[in-house]
Design an enzyme around this catalytic site. Structure first.
Site, PDB file in Angstrom:
ATOM      1  N   GLY A  54       0.765  -1.246   0.000  1.00  0.00           N
ATOM      2  CA  GLY A  54       0.000   0.000   0.000  1.00  0.00           C
ATOM      3  C   GLY A  54       0.795   1.296   0.000  1.00  0.00           C
ATOM      4  O   GLY A  54       0.292   2.324  -0.436  1.00  0.00           O
ATOM      5  N   GLU A 103       4.164   4.004   5.915  1.00  0.00           N
ATOM      6  CA  GLU A 103       2.963   3.159   5.815  1.00  0.00           C
ATOM      7  C   GLU A 103       1.818   3.970   5.202  1.00  0.00           C
ATOM      8  O   GLU A 103       1.759   5.192   5.381  1.00  0.00           O
ATOM      9  CB  GLU A 103       2.619   2.676   7.240  1.00  0.00           C
ATOM     10  CG  GLU A 103       1.375   1.865   7.390  1.00  0.00           C
ATOM     11  CD  GLU A 103       1.415   0.520   6.693  1.00  0.00           C
ATOM     12  OE1 GLU A 103       1.552   0.510   5.464  1.00  0.00           O
ATOM     13  OE2 GLU A 103       1.278  -0.520   7.378  1.00  0.00           O
ATOM     14  N   ASP A 152      -4.678   1.047  10.840  1.00  0.00           N
ATOM     15  CA  ASP A 152      -6.076   0.707  11.099  1.00  0.00           C
ATOM     16  C   ASP A 152      -6.146   0.123  12.521  1.00  0.00           C
ATOM     17  O   ASP A 152      -6.200   0.864  13.504  1.00  0.00           O
ATOM     18  CB  ASP A 152      -6.489  -0.282   9.998  1.00  0.00           C
ATOM     19  CG  ASP A 152      -7.963  -0.585   9.988  1.00  0.00           C
ATOM     20  OD1 ASP A 152      -8.661  -0.204  10.937  1.00  0.00           O
ATOM     21  OD2 ASP A 152      -8.442  -1.226   9.039  1.00  0.00           O
ATOM     22  N   PHE A 198     -14.319   3.134   4.356  1.00  0.00           N
ATOM     23  CA  PHE A 198     -13.633   2.199   3.469  1.00  0.00           C
ATOM     24  C   PHE A 198     -12.909   3.032   2.413  1.00  0.00           C
ATOM     25  O   PHE A 198     -13.539   3.558   1.504  1.00  0.00           O
ATOM     26  CB  PHE A 198     -14.700   1.309   2.835  1.00  0.00           C
ATOM     27  CG  PHE A 198     -14.175   0.042   2.267  1.00  0.00           C
ATOM     28  CD1 PHE A 198     -12.874  -0.060   1.812  1.00  0.00           C
ATOM     29  CD2 PHE A 198     -14.992  -1.069   2.191  1.00  0.00           C
ATOM     30  CE1 PHE A 198     -12.395  -1.232   1.288  1.00  0.00           C
ATOM     31  CE2 PHE A 198     -14.521  -2.256   1.664  1.00  0.00           C
ATOM     32  CZ  PHE A 198     -13.216  -2.324   1.211  1.00  0.00           C
ATOM     33  N   VAL A 199     -11.597   3.196   2.563  1.00  0.00           N
ATOM     34  CA  VAL A 199     -10.873   4.098   1.657  1.00  0.00           C
ATOM     35  C   VAL A 199     -10.051   3.343   0.614  1.00  0.00           C
ATOM     36  O   VAL A 199      -9.609   2.213   0.863  1.00  0.00           O
ATOM     37  CB  VAL A 199      -9.953   5.076   2.432  1.00  0.00           C
ATOM     38  CG1 VAL A 199     -10.762   6.111   3.172  1.00  0.00           C
ATOM     39  CG2 VAL A 199      -9.008   4.342   3.370  1.00  0.00           C
ATOM     40  N   ASP A 250      -5.896  -0.357  -1.865  1.00  0.00           N
ATOM     41  CA  ASP A 250      -6.747  -1.130  -2.783  1.00  0.00           C
ATOM     42  C   ASP A 250      -8.102  -1.492  -2.193  1.00  0.00           C
ATOM     43  O   ASP A 250      -8.295  -1.488  -0.975  1.00  0.00           O
ATOM     44  CB  ASP A 250      -6.047  -2.440  -3.149  1.00  0.00           C
ATOM     45  CG  ASP A 250      -6.019  -3.416  -1.962  1.00  0.00           C
ATOM     46  OD1 ASP A 250      -5.526  -3.032  -0.892  1.00  0.00           O
ATOM     47  OD2 ASP A 250      -6.535  -4.545  -2.105  1.00  0.00           O
TER      48      ASP A 250
HETATM   49  C1  PRP Z   1      -3.104  -2.733   4.915  1.00  0.00           C
HETATM   50  C2  PRP Z   1      -2.321  -1.437   5.006  1.00  0.00           C
HETATM   51  C3  PRP Z   1      -1.514  -1.605   6.259  1.00  0.00           C
HETATM   52  C4  PRP Z   1      -2.360  -2.509   7.114  1.00  0.00           C
HETATM   53  C5  PRP Z   1      -3.009  -1.681   8.188  1.00  0.00           C
HETATM   54  O1  PRP Z   1      -2.283  -3.669   4.312  1.00  0.00           O
HETATM   55  O2  PRP Z   1      -1.517  -1.245   3.881  1.00  0.00           O
HETATM   56  O3  PRP Z   1      -0.273  -2.237   5.999  1.00  0.00           O
HETATM   57  O4  PRP Z   1      -3.365  -3.086   6.267  1.00  0.00           O
HETATM   58  O5  PRP Z   1      -3.850  -2.488   8.971  1.00  0.00           O
HETATM   59  P1  PRP Z   1      -3.665  -2.736  10.525  1.00  0.00           P
HETATM   60  O6  PRP Z   1      -3.318  -1.424  11.160  1.00  0.00           O
HETATM   61  O7  PRP Z   1      -5.042  -3.224  10.900  1.00  0.00           O
HETATM   62  O8  PRP Z   1      -2.630  -3.784  10.717  1.00  0.00           O
HETATM   63  P2  PRP Z   1      -2.820  -4.977   3.581  1.00  0.00           P
HETATM   64  O9  PRP Z   1      -2.630  -6.159   4.487  1.00  0.00           O
HETATM   65  O10 PRP Z   1      -4.216  -4.731   3.055  1.00  0.00           O
HETATM   66  O11 PRP Z   1      -1.809  -5.161   2.402  1.00  0.00           O
HETATM   67  P3  PRP Z   1      -1.366  -4.193   1.194  1.00  0.00           P
HETATM   68  O12 PRP Z   1      -0.533  -3.096   1.824  1.00  0.00           O
HETATM   69  O13 PRP Z   1      -0.577  -5.082   0.339  1.00  0.00           O
HETATM   70  O14 PRP Z   1      -2.611  -3.640   0.526  1.00  0.00           O
END
Ligand code: PRP
Length: 182
Positions: free
Chosen positions: A46, A101, A105, A154-155, A161
């Protein structure tokens, strides 16, 4: 599984993101003004758009590295497991490191990554997240710098993505599900 139709409403414009990155870079430059070479670590996937804009605005001597983490399990703190799918290429012991990052979340991912990188004894370790959803937090974690605090929406876009789509939107949008495709 049939895809539920949705539209995307703009939440944070490309212009607002660029202006915020300028502000943040002023602060980061102050923090790391004495660094020989800052290691900027992007969390895949991301952060790839954010890190690209951030390092070009930063104007410091840097190296770029990437790490990919994924979290599994249900939403209870004790059973949430973060796994490293791709580790850094370089050693960070004694180095100045900035972890980048896209969104914090629940906080599990960045909290785990910061713990892991701390164990490698960097000289200085800071973190930045473009977006922060404090209302979703399950662990006590806050990045050193935050671009925007957002509500529990939901962003998508600017690297983020929805089922691997929409990462290439130049702005942050909010997914709105519709009855029919439009
Ligand atoms: C998403 C985002 C963060 C993580 C945040 O990654 O990019 O890395 O979730 O969530 P958290 O604070 O609840 O741990 P994702 O696993 O969707 O992978 P991506 O970055 O490959 O889209």
């Amino acid at each position: 599984m049939a895809e539920r139709p949705y539209v995307i409403d703009e939440l944070i414009s490309a212009k607002a993101i660029a202006a915020r990155i300028e502000d943040l870079c002023r602060k980061i430059r102050r923090e790391f003004s004495d660094t020989d070479k800052l290691v900027v670590v992007g969390l895949l996937r991301g952060s790839f758009v954010f890190i690209a804009d951030l390092v070009r605005e930063l104007d410091l001597p840097i190296e770029v590295d990437f790490l990919e983490a994924s979290s599994y399990g249900d939403s209870t703190e004790s059973s949430r497991e973060v796994r490293i799918l791709k580790d850094l290429r370089g050693a960070i012991e004694g180095r100045d490191v900035l972890v980048v990052e896209d969104i914090v979340d629940t906080g599990h991912t960045l909290n785990h990554v910061i713990g892991l990188l701390t164990s490698r004894k960097p000289a200085r370790l800071k973190s930045i997240a473009l977006l922060d959803k404090p209302s979703r937090r399950e662990v006590d974690f806050r990045a050193d710098w935050i671009g925007f605090e957002i509500p529990d929406e939901f962003v998508v876009g600017y690297g983020i993505d929805f089922a691997q789509r929409n990462r290439n939107l130049p702005y942050i949008g909010k997914v709105r599900f519709t009855e029919r495709a439009s």
